[in-house]
Design an enzyme around this catalytic site. Structure first.
Site, mmCIF file in Angstrom:
data_model
loop_
_atom_site.group_PDB
_atom_site.id
_atom_site.type_symbol
_atom_site.label_atom_id
_atom_site.label_comp_id
_atom_site.label_asym_id
_atom_site.label_seq_id
_atom_site.Cartn_x
_atom_site.Cartn_y
_atom_site.Cartn_z
ATOM 1 N N CYS A 45 6.028 50.944 1.615
ATOM 2 C CA CYS A 45 6.762 51.835 0.907
ATOM 3 C C CYS A 45 7.569 51.322 -0.554
ATOM 4 O O CYS A 45 7.567 52.149 -1.479
ATOM 5 C CB CYS A 45 7.885 52.304 1.752
ATOM 6 S SG CYS A 45 7.669 53.116 3.391
HETATM 7 C C1 BEZ Z 1 5.943 49.351 5.143
HETATM 8 O O1 BEZ Z 1 6.248 50.156 4.502
HETATM 9 O O2 BEZ Z 1 5.259 48.528 4.903
HETATM 10 C C2 BEZ Z 1 5.680 50.042 6.555
HETATM 11 C C3 BEZ Z 1 6.565 50.708 7.179
HETATM 12 C C4 BEZ Z 1 6.529 51.199 8.553
HETATM 13 C C5 BEZ Z 1 5.750 50.581 9.427
HETATM 14 C C6 BEZ Z 1 4.576 49.661 8.903
HETATM 15 C C7 BEZ Z 1 4.771 49.267 7.556
#
Ligand code: BEZ
Length: 210
Positions: A45
């Site tokens: 994210c």
């Molecule tokens: C991420 O943004 O890296 C992420 C967020 C939730 C679950 C897995 C990855």
């Protein structure tokens, strides 16, 4: 309720990093993308928000407003924004909704059925000036989105909304486009008096009319 292409994007009021947003008022007569993130302070994210902030001038050029959403609160968003700026080299330059009660995530069917209850999938909704949903994408949390592809799709949506054409595979602005199969040759001649290249009677190409 599943939202489908052509449905009106549900209206909502929300707190964001740029204050209260009443969605339909905020949209005005613009195109928009609304896109969700599973959780604050997560790695994929963080890179996605940096990527969108970097591309913001491209969304602006197309008259597309940008609105992110995550189910954490504004104070988390503010702390995370500082991390995004420090690690991605660009500051957040669009509002990020704090959907703590998940009301918007529920209305837009963004919650991830395969993850912990609060987490959303990586949804994208492209909304037109009539507030209709024109494109949706759903990616799992583990796969970051290609926002260049979303811009490319917006170029196609904006072109095909106003001209009687469709865009072929891997089309980019400036490439030849396809005359809609629903136009017969006589109707096509009225719209495209300079003619077209026909690889098949149903596969008629003209230069990008934009
Ligand atoms: C991420 O943004 O890296 C992420 C967020 C939730 C679950 C897995 C990855």
């Amino acid at each position: 309720m599943t939202l489908r292409l052509g449905d009106t994007a549900p209206d909502f009021s929300a707190t964001s990093t740029e204050g209260e947003i009443r969605f339909h008022d905020w949209l005005g007569d613009s195109w928009a993308i609304l896109f969700s993130h599973p959780k604050d302070f997560t790695p994929v994210c963080t890179t996605e928000l940096g990527a969108v902030a970097r591309l913001k001038p491209e969304f602006d050029k197309r008259g597309v407003k940008v609105l992110g959403l995550s189910v954490d609160g504004v104070s988390d968003h503010e702390g995370w924004s500082r991390d995004i700026e420090a690690t991605q080299g660009v500051a957040l330059n669009f509002p990020l909704i704090a959907d703590k009660d998940r009301a918007i995530a529920t209305a837009y069917d963004m919650l991830d059925p395969t993850a912990e209850a609060t987490q959303t999938v990586r949804s994208v909704f492209v909304i037109d000036p009539a507030k209709k949903i024109r494109l949706t994408l759903t990616y799992p949390a583990s796969t970051g989105r290609d926002f260049g592809e979303i811009l490319r799709a917006i170029d196609s949506l904006q072109l095909t909304s106003s001209k009687s054409v469709a865009t072929p595979a891997n089309w980019r602005k400036g490439d030849d486009v396809i005359i809609l199969a629903s136009l017969n040759d006589e109707q096509a001649r009225e719209r495209f008096p300079d003619g077209w290249r026909a690889d098949r009677p149903y596969l008629r190409y003209v230069p990008d009319p934009s």
